[in-house]
Design a protein around this motif. Structure first.
Motif, PDB file in Angstrom:
ATOM      1  N   GLU A 145       0.812  -1.212   0.000  1.00 30.79           N
ATOM      2  CA  GLU A 145       0.000   0.000   0.000  1.00 30.79           C
ATOM      3  C   GLU A 145       0.850   1.268   0.000  1.00 30.79           C
ATOM      4  OE1 GLU A 145      -2.774  -0.349   3.194  1.00 30.79           O
ATOM      5  OE2 GLU A 145      -3.839  -2.035   2.269  1.00 30.79           O
ATOM      6  N   PHE A 146       2.109   1.158   0.416  1.00 33.10           N
ATOM      7  CA  PHE A 146       2.992   2.323   0.424  1.00 33.10           C
ATOM      8  C   PHE A 146       3.917   2.360  -0.792  1.00 33.10           C
ATOM      9  CE2 PHE A 146       1.648   3.192   4.675  1.00 33.10           C
ATOM     10  CZ  PHE A 146       1.980   4.519   4.906  1.00 33.10           C
ATOM     11  N   LYS A 147       3.813   1.398  -1.667  1.00 38.72           N
ATOM     12  CA  LYS A 147       4.716   1.312  -2.819  1.00 38.72           C
ATOM     13  C   LYS A 147       4.720   2.584  -3.650  1.00 38.72           C
ATOM     14  CE  LYS A 147       5.753  -1.486  -6.896  1.00 38.72           C
ATOM     15  NZ  LYS A 147       5.372  -2.683  -7.704  1.00 38.72           N
ATOM     16  N   GLU A 166       7.296   7.893  -5.279  1.00 42.10           N
ATOM     17  CA  GLU A 166       7.251   9.347  -5.464  1.00 42.10           C
ATOM     18  C   GLU A 166       8.554  10.014  -5.042  1.00 42.10           C
ATOM     19  OE1 GLU A 166       4.039  10.994  -3.268  1.00 42.10           O
ATOM     20  OE2 GLU A 166       2.478   9.874  -4.346  1.00 42.10           O
ATOM     21  N   LYS A 167       9.161   9.518  -3.988  1.00 42.45           N
ATOM     22  CA  LYS A 167      10.384  10.118  -3.450  1.00 42.45           C
ATOM     23  C   LYS A 167      11.633   9.311  -3.832  1.00 42.45           C
ATOM     24  CE  LYS A 167      10.487  12.021   0.574  1.00 42.45           C
ATOM     25  NZ  LYS A 167      10.406  12.306   2.031  1.00 42.45           N
ATOM     26  N   ASN A 168      11.447   8.426  -4.796  1.00 37.79           N
ATOM     27  CA  ASN A 168      12.567   7.602  -5.264  1.00 37.79           C
ATOM     28  C   ASN A 168      13.203   6.822  -4.118  1.00 37.79           C
ATOM     29  OD1 ASN A 168      14.329   6.551  -7.194  1.00 37.79           O
ATOM     30  ND2 ASN A 168      15.827   8.200  -6.924  1.00 37.79           N
ATOM     31  N   LEU A 169      12.356   6.288  -3.251  1.00 39.82           N
ATOM     32  CA  LEU A 169      12.820   5.479  -2.132  1.00 39.82           C
ATOM     33  C   LEU A 169      12.694   4.002  -2.496  1.00 39.82           C
ATOM     34  CD1 LEU A 169      11.028   7.410   0.768  1.00 39.82           C
ATOM     35  CD2 LEU A 169      13.470   7.461   0.234  1.00 39.82           C
ATOM     36  N   THR A 170      13.755   3.259  -2.301  1.00 29.77           N
ATOM     37  CA  THR A 170      13.766   1.835  -2.628  1.00 29.77           C
ATOM     38  C   THR A 170      13.634   1.013  -1.357  1.00 29.77           C
ATOM     39  OG1 THR A 170      15.216   2.237  -4.523  1.00 29.77           O
ATOM     40  CG2 THR A 170      15.073  -0.024  -3.716  1.00 29.77           C
ATOM     41  N   VAL A 171      12.642   0.144  -1.327  1.00 27.88           N
ATOM     42  CA  VAL A 171      12.437  -0.714  -0.159  1.00 27.88           C
ATOM     43  C   VAL A 171      13.171  -2.037  -0.375  1.00 27.88           C
ATOM     44  CG1 VAL A 171      10.782  -1.957   1.262  1.00 27.88           C
ATOM     45  CG2 VAL A 171      10.206   0.306   0.363  1.00 27.88           C
ATOM     46  N   VAL A 172      14.045  -2.355   0.553  1.00 28.04           N
ATOM     47  CA  VAL A 172      14.744  -3.635   0.544  1.00 28.04           C
ATOM     48  C   VAL A 172      14.184  -4.448   1.703  1.00 28.04           C
ATOM     49  CG1 VAL A 172      16.969  -4.801   0.698  1.00 28.04           C
ATOM     50  CG2 VAL A 172      16.823  -2.529  -0.364  1.00 28.04           C
ATOM     51  N   ASP A 173      13.405  -5.472   1.364  1.00 27.45           N
ATOM     52  CA  ASP A 173      12.766  -6.234   2.440  1.00 27.45           C
ATOM     53  C   ASP A 173      13.307  -7.650   2.541  1.00 27.45           C
ATOM     54  OD1 ASP A 173      10.810  -8.203   0.936  1.00 27.45           O
ATOM     55  OD2 ASP A 173      10.544  -6.255  -0.031  1.00 27.45           O
ATOM     56  N   SER A 174      13.319  -8.131   3.751  1.00 31.13           N
ATOM     57  CA  SER A 174      13.711  -9.505   4.044  1.00 31.13           C
ATOM     58  C   SER A 174      12.699 -10.035   5.047  1.00 31.13           C
ATOM     59  CB  SER A 174      15.125  -9.547   4.642  1.00 31.13           C
ATOM     60  OG  SER A 174      15.470 -10.871   5.011  1.00 31.13           O
ATOM     61  N   ILE A 175      11.765 -10.854   4.542  1.00 32.35           N
ATOM     62  CA  ILE A 175      10.643 -11.311   5.360  1.00 32.35           C
ATOM     63  C   ILE A 175      10.734 -12.810   5.604  1.00 32.35           C
ATOM     64  CG2 ILE A 175       8.123 -11.463   5.503  1.00 32.35           C
ATOM     65  CD1 ILE A 175       7.972  -9.005   3.710  1.00 32.35           C
ATOM     66  N   SER A 176      10.707 -13.185   6.855  1.00 34.58           N
ATOM     67  CA  SER A 176      10.827 -14.586   7.232  1.00 34.58           C
ATOM     68  C   SER A 176       9.699 -15.423   6.640  1.00 34.58           C
ATOM     69  CB  SER A 176      10.804 -14.712   8.757  1.00 34.58           C
ATOM     70  OG  SER A 176      10.726 -16.078   9.146  1.00 34.58           O
ATOM     71  N   GLU A 203      15.578  11.601  -0.013  1.00 34.80           N
ATOM     72  CA  GLU A 203      15.165  11.102  -1.330  1.00 34.80           C
ATOM     73  C   GLU A 203      16.300  10.330  -1.990  1.00 34.80           C
ATOM     74  OE1 GLU A 203      13.119  13.576  -4.036  1.00 34.80           O
ATOM     75  OE2 GLU A 203      12.057  14.712  -2.489  1.00 34.80           O
ATOM     76  N   GLY A 204      15.918   9.264  -2.706  1.00 34.83           N
ATOM     77  CA  GLY A 204      16.898   8.477  -3.440  1.00 34.83           C
ATOM     78  C   GLY A 204      17.657   7.478  -2.584  1.00 34.83           C
ATOM     79  N   THR A 205      17.199   7.246  -1.347  1.00 36.69           N
ATOM     80  CA  THR A 205      17.885   6.289  -0.471  1.00 36.69           C
ATOM     81  C   THR A 205      17.058   5.010  -0.321  1.00 36.69           C
ATOM     82  OG1 THR A 205      16.892   7.319   1.506  1.00 36.69           O
ATOM     83  CG2 THR A 205      19.069   8.102   0.810  1.00 36.69           C
ATOM     84  N   ARG A 206      17.572   4.093   0.477  1.00 38.99           N
ATOM     85  CA  ARG A 206      16.897   2.816   0.687  1.00 38.99           C
ATOM     86  C   ARG A 206      16.235   2.756   2.056  1.00 38.99           C
ATOM     87  NH1 ARG A 206      21.881   1.433  -1.570  1.00 38.99           N
ATOM     88  NH2 ARG A 206      21.763   0.539  -3.665  1.00 38.99           N
ATOM     89  N   ILE A 207      15.142   2.023   2.109  1.00 39.95           N
ATOM     90  CA  ILE A 207      14.458   1.717   3.368  1.00 39.95           C
ATOM     91  C   ILE A 207      14.542   0.201   3.554  1.00 39.95           C
ATOM     92  CG2 ILE A 207      12.253   1.701   4.598  1.00 39.95           C
ATOM     93  CD1 ILE A 207      11.472   4.199   3.028  1.00 39.95           C
ATOM     94  N   TYR A 208      15.053  -0.218   4.697  1.00 43.40           N
ATOM     95  CA  TYR A 208      15.219  -1.646   4.961  1.00 43.40           C
ATOM     96  C   TYR A 208      14.143  -2.139   5.932  1.00 43.40           C
ATOM     97  CZ  TYR A 208      19.804  -1.228   2.746  1.00 43.40           C
ATOM     98  OH  TYR A 208      20.816  -1.013   1.841  1.00 43.40           O
ATOM     99  N   ALA A 209      13.383  -3.128   5.480  1.00 40.74           N
ATOM    100  CA  ALA A 209      12.333  -3.728   6.312  1.00 40.74           C
ATOM    101  C   ALA A 209      12.673  -5.203   6.510  1.00 40.74           C
ATOM    102  CB  ALA A 209      10.970  -3.581   5.640  1.00 40.74           C
TER     103      ALA A 209
END
Length: 266
Positions: A99-101, A106-116, A146-152
């Protein structure tokens, strides 16, 4: 006696906030309605249209803030009901990220996720837990560079699920982790943004009221939040299939960004 006095003071504060918020809500609703009527008029003057747009934005922000105040006061005093059921946290996390994709894009944020892929069933209120994740993601969206990564990351231990969210703040993190979850507190650099300073506070309270933990860590401009919940243990004789994987359907939940998170920093 000191504890009783403190509890009484908090209750009085909550009642005051609720009463004032309700007193503001009635005239505010009228303002919003009249603004909507003006928007329907055939107005061509650019200056007047600009004024109407500003009134529309500010009145709706004030409405969101009053709703947030009521919610925060209820959560802080524990005056909120929880409808707990077994819930698959990994599925809820995937739903929230999806839902936040568009916002992150919009802010060029890349989500890097690692989900068990293992067992992530916890015993919580689905809507309240959804609110926790939404607050955290909204906070990351508003304050990430902007332009950075978000790690989940979602991992599990023998008895708990551990979720962490990391992002790089666009502004200097000139505040302590403990202050970040205080109501109405925001970093100096974040005061130019529109935020109520309630989001992380609400997320923390909703977590702890469900017997989870909520911790914030700062390292330079790196913001990291870690939440944990106990894994659900099925009662003897209960079928493991009795879990909740369906998307959480929000009912009567304010959808304004102000209510959902805009706490402070990152």
């Amino acid at each position: 006696k000191a504890i009783e006095t403190s509890v009484k003071d908090e209750r009085l504060k909550a009642e005051l906030i609720t009463n004032v918020s309700h007193d503001i809500k009635t005239p505010l609703t009228s303002i919003i309605n009249y603004v909507n009527l003006l928007k329907r008029e055939n107005i061509t003057d650019e200056t007047i249209l600009h004024y109407i747009d500003v009134l529309d934005q500010k009145s709706n922000r004030l409405k969101a803030l009053t709703e947030a105040l009521v919610e925060a006061s209820k959560v802080t005093t524990g005056n909120v009901e929880f409808n707990k059921t077994p819930l698959n946290f990994s599925e809820l996390l995937k739903q929230s990220l999806g839902e936040f994709k568009d916002k992150f894009t919009e802010k060029n944020l890349t989500v890097v996720d690692s989900i068990s892929c293992g067992n992530t069933i916890i015993f919580v209120d689905g809507q309240k837990t959804y609110r926790i994740l939404e607050n955290l993601f909204q906070n990351a969206y508003k304050y990430s560079m902007e332009g950075t990564r978000i790690y989940a990351d979602l991992t599990t231990t023998e008895s708990k699920i551990v979720f962490s969210l990391k992002n790089i703040s666009a502004s200097e993190l000139n505040i302590s982790p403990s202050e970040l979850t205080e109501r109405f507190i925001r970093g100096d650099q974040a005061r130019t943004t529109e935020g109520s300073g309630l989001g992380l506070s609400i997320a923390k309270d909703l977590t702890t009221l469900q017997e989870g933990t909520f911790d914030i860590f700062l390292d330079g401009d790196l913001f990291k939040v870690v939440i944990t919940f106990d894994l659900y243990t099925y009662p003897e004789g209960e079928a493991p299939e009795v879990i909740i994987d369906e998307p959480v359907i929000l009912e009567n939940v304010p959808q304004s960004e102000e209510v959902l998170t805009d706490h402070i920093t990152p």
